[in-house]
Design an enzyme around this catalytic site. Structure first.
Site, PDB file in Angstrom:
ATOM      1  N   HIS A  11     -15.206  -1.221   2.431  1.00 34.21           N
ATOM      2  CA  HIS A  11     -15.372  -0.516   1.156  1.00 34.21           C
ATOM      3  C   HIS A  11     -16.770   0.098   0.989  1.00 34.21           C
ATOM      4  CE1 HIS A  11     -11.470  -1.551  -0.013  1.00 34.21           C
ATOM      5  NE2 HIS A  11     -11.677  -2.223  -1.126  1.00 34.21           N
ATOM      6  N   HIS A  44     -12.477  -2.302   9.867  1.00 29.04           N
ATOM      7  CA  HIS A  44     -11.223  -1.710  10.341  1.00 29.04           C
ATOM      8  C   HIS A  44     -11.504  -0.247  10.667  1.00 29.04           C
ATOM      9  CE1 HIS A  44      -6.644  -0.969   9.426  1.00 29.04           C
ATOM     10  NE2 HIS A  44      -7.017  -0.503  10.609  1.00 29.04           N
ATOM     11  N   ARG A  46      -9.988   2.860  11.342  1.00 32.98           N
ATOM     12  CA  ARG A  46      -8.654   3.456  11.218  1.00 32.98           C
ATOM     13  C   ARG A  46      -8.549   4.746  12.020  1.00 32.98           C
ATOM     14  NH1 ARG A  46      -4.824   2.492   7.427  1.00 32.98           N
ATOM     15  NH2 ARG A  46      -5.129   0.651   6.167  1.00 32.98           N
ATOM     16  N   ARG A  50     -10.948   7.066   7.716  1.00 31.46           N
ATOM     17  CA  ARG A  50     -11.181   7.321   6.283  1.00 31.46           C
ATOM     18  C   ARG A  50     -12.406   6.589   5.741  1.00 31.46           C
ATOM     19  NH1 ARG A  50      -6.124   4.051   3.676  1.00 31.46           N
ATOM     20  NH2 ARG A  50      -4.960   5.328   5.123  1.00 31.46           N
ATOM     21  N   GLU A  71     -10.881  -4.762  13.434  1.00 29.07           N
ATOM     22  CA  GLU A  71      -9.449  -4.594  13.149  1.00 29.07           C
ATOM     23  C   GLU A  71      -9.052  -3.221  13.648  1.00 29.07           C
ATOM     24  OE1 GLU A  71      -8.682  -4.840   8.995  1.00 29.07           O
ATOM     25  OE2 GLU A  71      -9.383  -6.884   8.850  1.00 29.07           O
ATOM     26  N   THR A 102      -3.790  -2.263   4.428  1.00 33.95           N
ATOM     27  CA  THR A 102      -2.789  -2.800   5.346  1.00 33.95           C
ATOM     28  C   THR A 102      -1.686  -3.504   4.545  1.00 33.95           C
ATOM     29  OG1 THR A 102      -4.698  -3.285   6.723  1.00 33.95           O
ATOM     30  CG2 THR A 102      -2.573  -4.072   7.512  1.00 33.95           C
ATOM     31  N   GLU A 152      -3.833 -14.112  12.408  1.00 38.00           N
ATOM     32  CA  GLU A 152      -4.376 -14.044  11.050  1.00 38.00           C
ATOM     33  C   GLU A 152      -3.178 -13.913  10.121  1.00 38.00           C
ATOM     34  OE1 GLU A 152      -7.603 -11.297  10.149  1.00 38.00           O
ATOM     35  OE2 GLU A 152      -6.969 -11.196   8.045  1.00 38.00           O
ATOM     36  N   HIS A 195      -6.323 -11.132   3.065  1.00 41.16           N
ATOM     37  CA  HIS A 195      -5.748 -10.024   2.302  1.00 41.16           C
ATOM     38  C   HIS A 195      -5.483 -10.455   0.865  1.00 41.16           C
ATOM     39  CE1 HIS A 195      -4.089  -6.159   1.436  1.00 41.16           C
ATOM     40  NE2 HIS A 195      -4.491  -5.780   2.634  1.00 41.16           N
TER      41      HIS A 195
HETATM   42  N1  PXP Z   1      -7.436  -8.958   6.911  1.00 38.49           N
HETATM   43  C1  PXP Z   1      -6.871  -7.792   7.341  1.00 38.49           C
HETATM   44  C2  PXP Z   1      -6.156  -7.805   8.653  1.00 38.49           C
HETATM   45  C3  PXP Z   1      -6.994  -6.609   6.597  1.00 38.49           C
HETATM   46  O1  PXP Z   1      -6.435  -5.472   7.049  1.00 38.49           O
HETATM   47  C4  PXP Z   1      -7.732  -6.628   5.392  1.00 38.49           C
HETATM   48  C5  PXP Z   1      -7.915  -5.367   4.600  1.00 38.49           C
HETATM   49  O2  PXP Z   1      -8.662  -4.456   5.314  1.00 38.49           O
HETATM   50  C6  PXP Z   1      -8.303  -7.857   4.985  1.00 38.49           C
HETATM   51  C7  PXP Z   1      -8.120  -9.009   5.755  1.00 38.49           C
HETATM   52  C8  PXP Z   1      -9.122  -7.964   3.735  1.00 38.49           C
HETATM   53  O3  PXP Z   1      -8.319  -7.725   2.625  1.00 38.49           O
HETATM   54  P1  PXP Z   1      -9.002  -7.593   1.183  1.00 38.49           P
HETATM   55  O4  PXP Z   1      -9.829  -6.348   1.207  1.00 38.49           O
HETATM   56  O5  PXP Z   1      -7.823  -7.506   0.256  1.00 38.49           O
HETATM   57  O6  PXP Z   1      -9.833  -8.814   0.981  1.00 38.49           O
END
Ligand code: PXP
Length: 247
Positions: A11, A44, A46, A50, A71, A102, A152, A195
């Site tokens: 973020h 991540h 992508r 983005r 990721e 995701t 995970e 997540h």
């Molecule tokens: N784990 C994975 C595999 C994810 O894709 C994400 C989101 O990028 C997260 C954890 C973290 O999720 P959150 O941003 O909702 O804490």
């Protein structure tokens, strides 16, 4: 054993890309998160670039002193990039262009042949491999079969149910995560989870025996935008340690 915290800093890059300029820099965010005591940094990269850019991953490889979790989608192009950058661990995730984040776990069982080849290439290049899956027996068995070292578990359904006050559904999801952690450990797989976790719901997951690390992004970066990165990370470490389980 206290569960470790991996901070997902995507973020920070999202804010930077809103203006396509140089700040805020996710590399600075990673350094601050580490200084606050987190155990790992997750990004991540992508396909549509983005938020996180290749430049970020390469610089992070140079400065991250805990461990770097990349990721990525399970593609040949990303595998090549991972081999070049050498993160400590790769987490294979499903990816579609339309999604905001995701949305579900990787269907490892349905792609076992191609994943076996890809995971073996990564492991032969000294990269530890995790697969992001739903807490489901078939997927855990498939993760073992394709040669992953970690799974995970996607905690999104639990988090949504908890945050909406659906206690029964949240409890069901929790017990699925608990049972699948036991099963994965029995197969010799290490377990991460993440997540949708936040300061209120994290204690339910951090109190599960056998989970190694939680990957958390949105709630930490959201709070960091108000109170600063160091305080946001420290407060999450404390919430994990307390492992409080009230609904
Ligand atoms: N784990 C994975 C595999 C994810 O894709 C994400 C989101 O990028 C997260 C954890 C973290 O999720 P959150 O941003 O909702 O804490």
């Amino acid at each position: 054993m206290t569960v470790k915290l991996g901070v997902n800093i995507d973020h920070i890059a999202t804010i930077r890309e809103a203006r396509k300029i140089r700040e805020p820099d996710p590399v600075a965010a990673a350094i601050l998160a580490e200084l606050a005591g987190c155990h790992g940094i997750t990004v991540h990269l992508r396909e549509d670039r983005r938020h996180i850019q290749e430049r970020d991953v390469r610089l992070l490889r140079g400065v991250v002193t805990t461990h770097l979790n990349l990721e990525m989608a399970a593609t040949k192009e990303m595998t090549q990039l991972a081999i070049d950058v050498q993160p400590d661990i790769v987490t294979l995730v499903p990816e579609t262009r339309q999604e905001i984040t995701t949305e579900g776990g990787l269907n490892v069982a349905a792609k076992s042949e191609e994943l076996t080849a890809l995971i073996s290439t990564l492991r032969n290049n000294d990269i530890v491999v995790s697969v992001f899956i739903e807490p489901d027996t078939e997927q855990v068995k498939a993760a073992k079969k394709v040669g992953a070292q970690f799974v995970e578990f996607h905690t999104g359904k639990f988090s949504n149910a908890f945050d909406m006050g659906n206690v029964q559904e949240a409890e069901q999801e929790l017990s699925a995560i608990q049972d699948m952690t036991l099963l994965a450990n029995k197969y010799g797989l290490k377990v991460n989870a993440g997540h949708g976790l936040n300061y209120r719901n994290v204690g339910h997951i951090s109190s599960i025996e056998g989970i190694e690390e939680l990957n958390i992004g949105h709630s930490i970066i959201g709070r960091a935008s108000l109170v600063g990165m160091e305080r946001a990370v420290k407060e999450m470490l404390e919430a994990i340690r307390l492992a409080e389980r009230s609904f």
